[in-house]
Design an enzyme around this catalytic site. Structure first.
Site, PDB file in Angstrom:
ATOM      1  N   HIS A  56      46.922  65.549  50.539  1.00  0.00           N
ATOM      2  CA  HIS A  56      46.528  64.930  49.271  1.00  0.00           C
ATOM      3  C   HIS A  56      47.679  64.698  48.301  1.00  0.00           C
ATOM      4  O   HIS A  56      47.477  64.605  47.095  1.00  0.00           O
ATOM      5  CB  HIS A  56      45.433  65.765  48.588  1.00  0.00           C
ATOM      6  CG  HIS A  56      44.375  64.922  47.952  1.00  0.00           C
ATOM      7  ND1 HIS A  56      43.514  65.387  46.985  1.00  0.00           N
ATOM      8  CD2 HIS A  56      44.042  63.623  48.141  1.00  0.00           C
ATOM      9  CE1 HIS A  56      42.693  64.433  46.615  1.00  0.00           C
ATOM     10  NE2 HIS A  56      42.996  63.343  47.302  1.00  0.00           N
ATOM     11  N   CYS A  96      42.020  67.873  42.380  1.00  0.00           N
ATOM     12  CA  CYS A  96      42.652  68.318  43.626  1.00  0.00           C
ATOM     13  C   CYS A  96      44.144  68.033  43.698  1.00  0.00           C
ATOM     14  O   CYS A  96      44.952  68.945  43.901  1.00  0.00           O
ATOM     15  CB  CYS A  96      41.972  67.656  44.824  1.00  0.00           C
ATOM     16  SG  CYS A  96      40.188  67.878  44.912  1.00  0.00           S
TER      17      CYS A  96
END
Length: 459
Positions: free
Chosen positions: A138, A75
């Site tokens: 993130h 990710c």
């Protein structure tokens, strides 16, 4: 306005651009990036349950890109690559531990995206864009790394995945932000029922995205929306309206809700009369995480393995471009393309020149989108795991210089990145080097990477 969202799915909206000249007024840009959604999760790409009618319609009205790749099978590095247009080994968003175990968990790691990088919303400001991120960031959880410090004007979402629940001060639940204000935490103010898989987060994210599009349309203000829903990242969730509706279990429920959200967004573009001035791109950050089990894992179609690996299942992603009046409906283009191309392409559509003080790894795909039969130069696709170049694709051929799924230690504990797909000599559980004689596959004939081409074999 109501509706949900779609995981590591990337929608880029750009307006008022012709093939021969940049726009007089800058285009809108929306990037929707799905989280851990696999290549095989879409009906148009072969999912037999056919539970993605809106995405399938989007492909029928736009362009399908079957050879679209992320920059990393995890990710965080892939998101950094999208927003910088640069490989993780250039933008610094990778780790070197365990010979290319490239995990990044902001809860434990205090770093984040380098302040030397120039992110897409920062570039788009040159043409007066207002930028918003909805969902998962993130790229660092400390204040100096958050979205509003990196070009975004608005944010609703969280710095990390919806892991949890946690119940102690040493590891609190992940916070949720509305701009710079923390408005609650996952599992507390923002409920996620781990047992039932129920949460309204996708609904909330959809409403945030729709509201932003509406406000900027009324203001006639160019905007960039990065819509990064994470419902298909384990622990998978869906709202009550969608729970139990899929043939594919809880993961399928989440996909159905995200598909519904895509339909709502495209419908709003039509209602506002900006569909012909809006370029939309849908994709995912990495392949489906097969380690999540049958009820929470997606499908990588015919491809080998999944998330965290540099086999096709880890890095080839679903991808659809949609732009009525500009992209010929129902087209398929096999151009080798990358998530980093979205950075370069967005700048091109907005009429912004990239900075010239650093290397960019993305190509401008506008010629491909505006001429369905056009392909660019035969560019390579690089498969990195951490800072290790594991494989390279050029044309139909892919060469593995290193193979590795996960360690024997993990495997013996039941963690398997390639369940049901073990191929001797290919899906290795030790870090196996092939630099002197790479494992070569023809992906046209062998998309599952099952049959290495032997030395001297007629190719």
């Amino acid at each position: 306005m109501s509706g949900p969202t779609l995981t590591f799915f990337c929608i880029i909206i750009c307006a008022s651009w012709t093939e021969k000249q940049a726009v007089a007024s800058p285009p809108n840009v929306i990037i929707m990036l799905m989280d851990d959604m696999g290549w095989g999760d879409l009906g148009v790409l072969g999912q037999p349950s056919r539970e993605t009618p809106n995405l399938d319609a989007m492909a029928a009205q736009g362009m399908l890109l079957p050879n679209f790749y992320t920059a990393n099978p995890l990710c965080s590095p892939s998101r950094a690559a999208l927003l910088t247009g640069r490989l993780p080994v250039r933008n610094g968003f990778y780790t070197t531990n365990g010979h290319a175990r490239n995990a990044y968990t902001p809860q434990e790691i205090v770093g984040g995206i380098s302040q030397d990088e120039i992110l897409l919303p920062q570039m788009l400001k040159k043409k007066g864009y207002v930028s918003k991120i909805v969902g998962k960031w993130h790229l660092g959880h400390r204040a100096q790394y958050l979205p509003l410090k990196n070009g975004f004007d608005e944010w609703f979402g969280a710095p990390n995945c919806h892991f949890g629940p946690y119940n102690n001060s040493g590891r609190p639940n992940i916070p949720v932000y509305n701009n710079s204000e923390m408005v609650g935490r996952y599992y507390e103010e923002f409920k996620i029922d781990r047992k039932m898989g129920e949460s309204n987060l996708t609904q909330i994210y959809l409403e945030e995205g729709l509201d932003f599009i509406y406000r900027q349309s009324v203001a006639q203000q160019p905007f960039f929306l990065y819509w990064a829903a994470d419902a298909t990242h384990a622990p998978v969730y869906a709202s009550r309206r969608f729970l139990g509706k899929s043939q594919r279990g809880r993961y399928g429920d989440a996909v159905m809700e995200l598909d519904y959200s895509v339909g709502q967004i495209l419908s709003q573009l039509r209602t506002l009369g900006i569909e012909n001035s809006t370029f939309v791109f849908f994709t995912s950050d990495n392949g489906a995480a097969l380690t999540s089990g049958a009820n929470e894992s997606g499908s990588n179609g015919p491809f080998l393995c999944g998330k965290e690996t540099t086999y096709e299942g880890g890095m080839r992603e679903p991808a659809i471009a949609w732009w009525p009046g500009h992209i010929t409906a129902g087209t398929v283009n096999f151009q080798l393309s990358s998530i980093m191309d979205l950075y370069t392409t967005s700048l091109s559509l907005a009429g912004i020149s990239p900075v010239d003080d650093r290397a960019l790894d993305g190509l401008d795909l506008t010629p491909v989108f505006l001429n369905s039969s056009h392909t660019l130069q035969n560019r390579p696709i690089f498969y990195y795991r951490g800072n290790e170049l594991m494989a390279v694709r050029l044309g139909q051929y892919k060469a593995h210089y290193w193979t590795w799924t996960n360690s024997w230690e993990e495997f013996k504990k039941g963690v398997n990145f390639c369940p049901g797909q073990e191929i001797p000599g290919v899906t290795t559980h030790e870090q196996k080097e092939h630099t002197l004689q790479p494992l070569i596959f023809h992906l046209g004939r062998d998309p599952g990477e099952k049959f290495p081409i032997s030395e001297g074999h007629s190719r």
